[in-house]
Design a protein around this motif. Sequence first.
Motif, PDB file in Angstrom:
ATOM      1  N   ALA A 203      22.295 -63.176  70.055  1.00 17.94           N
ATOM      2  CA  ALA A 203      23.563 -63.172  70.788  1.00 17.94           C
ATOM      3  C   ALA A 203      24.040 -61.735  70.929  1.00 17.94           C
ATOM      4  N   LEU A 204      24.793 -61.488  71.991  1.00 18.87           N
ATOM      5  CA  LEU A 204      25.401 -60.182  72.221  1.00 18.87           C
ATOM      6  C   LEU A 204      26.886 -60.267  71.953  1.00 18.87           C
ATOM      7  N   VAL A 205      27.468 -59.151  71.532  1.00 18.89           N
ATOM      8  CA  VAL A 205      28.923 -59.071  71.389  1.00 18.89           C
ATOM      9  C   VAL A 205      29.452 -58.704  72.771  1.00 18.89           C
ATOM     10  N   THR A 206      30.192 -59.612  73.394  1.00 21.25           N
ATOM     11  CA  THR A 206      30.710 -59.338  74.738  1.00 21.25           C
ATOM     12  C   THR A 206      32.142 -58.826  74.697  1.00 21.25           C
ATOM     13  N   ALA A 207      32.832 -59.000  73.551  1.00 25.96           N
ATOM     14  CA  ALA A 207      34.197 -58.472  73.437  1.00 25.96           C
ATOM     15  C   ALA A 207      34.611 -58.411  71.973  1.00 25.96           C
ATOM     16  N   VAL A 208      35.441 -57.417  71.667  1.00 24.96           N
ATOM     17  CA  VAL A 208      36.135 -57.314  70.382  1.00 24.96           C
ATOM     18  C   VAL A 208      37.584 -57.067  70.780  1.00 24.96           C
ATOM     19  N   GLU A 209      38.424 -58.076  70.598  1.00 28.32           N
ATOM     20  CA  GLU A 209      39.803 -58.015  71.091  1.00 28.32           C
ATOM     21  C   GLU A 209      40.791 -58.206  69.954  1.00 28.32           C
ATOM     22  N   THR A 210      41.908 -57.497  70.032  1.00 27.16           N
ATOM     23  CA  THR A 210      42.987 -57.698  69.073  1.00 27.16           C
ATOM     24  C   THR A 210      44.264 -57.979  69.850  1.00 27.16           C
ATOM     25  N   ALA A 211      44.933 -59.049  69.484  1.00 26.88           N
ATOM     26  CA  ALA A 211      46.208 -59.403  70.114  1.00 26.88           C
ATOM     27  C   ALA A 211      47.251 -59.564  69.016  1.00 26.88           C
ATOM     28  N   THR A 212      48.442 -59.037  69.243  1.00 27.66           N
ATOM     29  CA  THR A 212      49.508 -59.167  68.256  1.00 27.66           C
ATOM     30  C   THR A 212      50.408 -60.330  68.643  1.00 27.66           C
ATOM     31  N   ARG A 213      50.651 -61.208  67.679  1.00 26.49           N
ATOM     32  CA  ARG A 213      51.519 -62.369  67.912  1.00 26.49           C
ATOM     33  C   ARG A 213      52.983 -61.949  67.765  1.00 26.49           C
ATOM     34  N   ALA A 214      53.865 -62.819  68.183  1.00 32.91           N
ATOM     35  CA  ALA A 214      55.314 -62.551  68.106  1.00 32.91           C
ATOM     36  C   ALA A 214      55.773 -62.310  66.668  1.00 32.91           C
ATOM     37  N   ASP A 215      55.111 -62.951  65.700  1.00 33.55           N
ATOM     38  CA  ASP A 215      55.517 -62.788  64.293  1.00 33.55           C
ATOM     39  C   ASP A 215      54.947 -61.526  63.659  1.00 33.55           C
ATOM     40  N   GLY A 216      54.228 -60.702  64.456  1.00 32.07           N
ATOM     41  CA  GLY A 216      53.687 -59.446  63.938  1.00 32.07           C
ATOM     42  C   GLY A 216      52.257 -59.548  63.445  1.00 32.07           C
ATOM     43  N   ALA A 217      51.783 -60.766  63.207  1.00 34.70           N
ATOM     44  CA  ALA A 217      50.390 -60.938  62.785  1.00 34.70           C
ATOM     45  C   ALA A 217      49.482 -60.585  63.959  1.00 34.70           C
ATOM     46  N   ALA A 218      48.223 -60.331  63.662  1.00 34.75           N
ATOM     47  CA  ALA A 218      47.270 -59.969  64.711  1.00 34.75           C
ATOM     48  C   ALA A 218      46.093 -60.932  64.689  1.00 34.75           C
ATOM     49  N   ILE A 219      45.570 -61.195  65.859  1.00 42.56           N
ATOM     50  CA  ILE A 219      44.394 -62.048  65.995  1.00 42.56           C
ATOM     51  C   ILE A 219      43.241 -61.162  66.463  1.00 42.56           C
ATOM     52  N   LEU A 220      42.210 -61.038  65.622  1.00 43.87           N
ATOM     53  CA  LEU A 220      41.004 -60.291  65.970  1.00 43.87           C
ATOM     54  C   LEU A 220      39.965 -61.309  66.423  1.00 43.87           C
ATOM     55  N   THR A 221      39.467 -61.139  67.649  1.00 40.42           N
ATOM     56  CA  THR A 221      38.476 -62.073  68.197  1.00 40.42           C
ATOM     57  C   THR A 221      37.195 -61.318  68.526  1.00 40.42           C
ATOM     58  N   ILE A 222      36.088 -61.783  67.946  1.00 46.24           N
ATOM     59  CA  ILE A 222      34.778 -61.236  68.257  1.00 46.24           C
ATOM     60  C   ILE A 222      34.072 -62.300  69.096  1.00 46.24           C
ATOM     61  N   VAL A 223      33.751 -61.954  70.343  1.00 50.18           N
ATOM     62  CA  VAL A 223      33.139 -62.912  71.259  1.00 50.18           C
ATOM     63  C   VAL A 223      31.634 -62.656  71.331  1.00 50.18           C
ATOM     64  N   LEU A 224      30.862 -63.699  71.061  1.00 48.58           N
ATOM     65  CA  LEU A 224      29.403 -63.624  71.084  1.00 48.58           C
ATOM     66  C   LEU A 224      28.886 -64.510  72.212  1.00 48.58           C
ATOM     67  N   ARG A 225      27.850 -64.048  72.896  1.00 48.99           N
ATOM     68  CA  ARG A 225      27.239 -64.852  73.967  1.00 48.99           C
ATOM     69  C   ARG A 225      25.732 -64.908  73.730  1.00 48.99           C
ATOM     70  N   ARG A 226      25.208 -66.128  73.778  1.00 48.54           N
ATOM     71  CA  ARG A 226      23.772 -66.349  73.575  1.00 48.54           C
ATOM     72  C   ARG A 226      22.963 -65.495  74.549  1.00 48.54           C
ATOM     73  N   THR A 227      21.857 -64.955  74.059  1.00 51.55           N
ATOM     74  CA  THR A 227      20.974 -64.146  74.907  1.00 51.55           C
ATOM     75  C   THR A 227      19.534 -64.407  74.494  1.00 51.55           C
ATOM     76  N   ASP A 228      18.589 -63.765  75.169  1.00 53.05           N
ATOM     77  CA  ASP A 228      17.191 -63.935  74.762  1.00 53.05           C
ATOM     78  C   ASP A 228      16.787 -62.792  73.819  1.00 53.05           C
ATOM     79  N   ARG A 229      15.651 -62.981  73.177  1.00 47.89           N
ATOM     80  CA  ARG A 229      15.175 -62.023  72.159  1.00 47.89           C
ATOM     81  C   ARG A 229      15.021 -60.615  72.726  1.00 47.89           C
ATOM     82  N   GLU A 230      14.460 -60.479  73.926  1.00 45.67           N
ATOM     83  CA  GLU A 230      14.206 -59.159  74.502  1.00 45.67           C
ATOM     84  C   GLU A 230      15.515 -58.384  74.717  1.00 45.67           C
ATOM     85  N   ILE A 231      16.503 -59.024  75.299  1.00 45.37           N
ATOM     86  CA  ILE A 231      17.800 -58.361  75.538  1.00 45.37           C
ATOM     87  C   ILE A 231      18.480 -58.034  74.212  1.00 45.37           C
ATOM     88  N   PHE A 232      18.399 -58.971  73.248  1.00 40.66           N
ATOM     89  CA  PHE A 232      18.988 -58.731  71.931  1.00 40.66           C
ATOM     90  C   PHE A 232      18.353 -57.492  71.290  1.00 40.66           C
TER      91      PHE A 232
END
Length: 127
Positions: free
Chosen positions: A90-119
């Motif tokens: 899988a490839l990492v297609t995004a690493v995103e951080t969003a801050t919620r109204a309460d001040g906490a943060a959501i870190l999202t690592i997005v992975l997308r399936r790929t083939d062995r050669e591209i990986f």
Amino acid sequence: PIQWVPTVAVAAEIQAQGAETRLVVTLSRAVEARAFLLERPDRVIVDLPEVNFQLPAEAGRRRDGAVASFRYGLFAAGRSRIVVDLAHPALVTAVETATRADGAAILTIVLRRTDREIFTRSVSVPE
């Protein structure tokens, strides 16, 4: 004197849908995160500033989508790391951080399936 308080990770979940898998970590505040790929075994490394992981013991054992399991902890002085063991290439297609109204943060690592050669071409060479 002002006391330094580390960022705290309080929750982590895996959301898998089709070819895309998201690792979503709830933090006490936003942090800068950097992700890269390694192989043998296939994994995603997410480097963070120091984080105090207060996650349930079974948090990293849930298998879903591209994630076979994940582990986390202090990697070096002032630096933490999340290591995601991949169930398939899988490839990492995004690493995103969003801050919620309460001040906490959501870190999202997005992975997308790929083939062995591209990986393999996307793998980082450790410095």
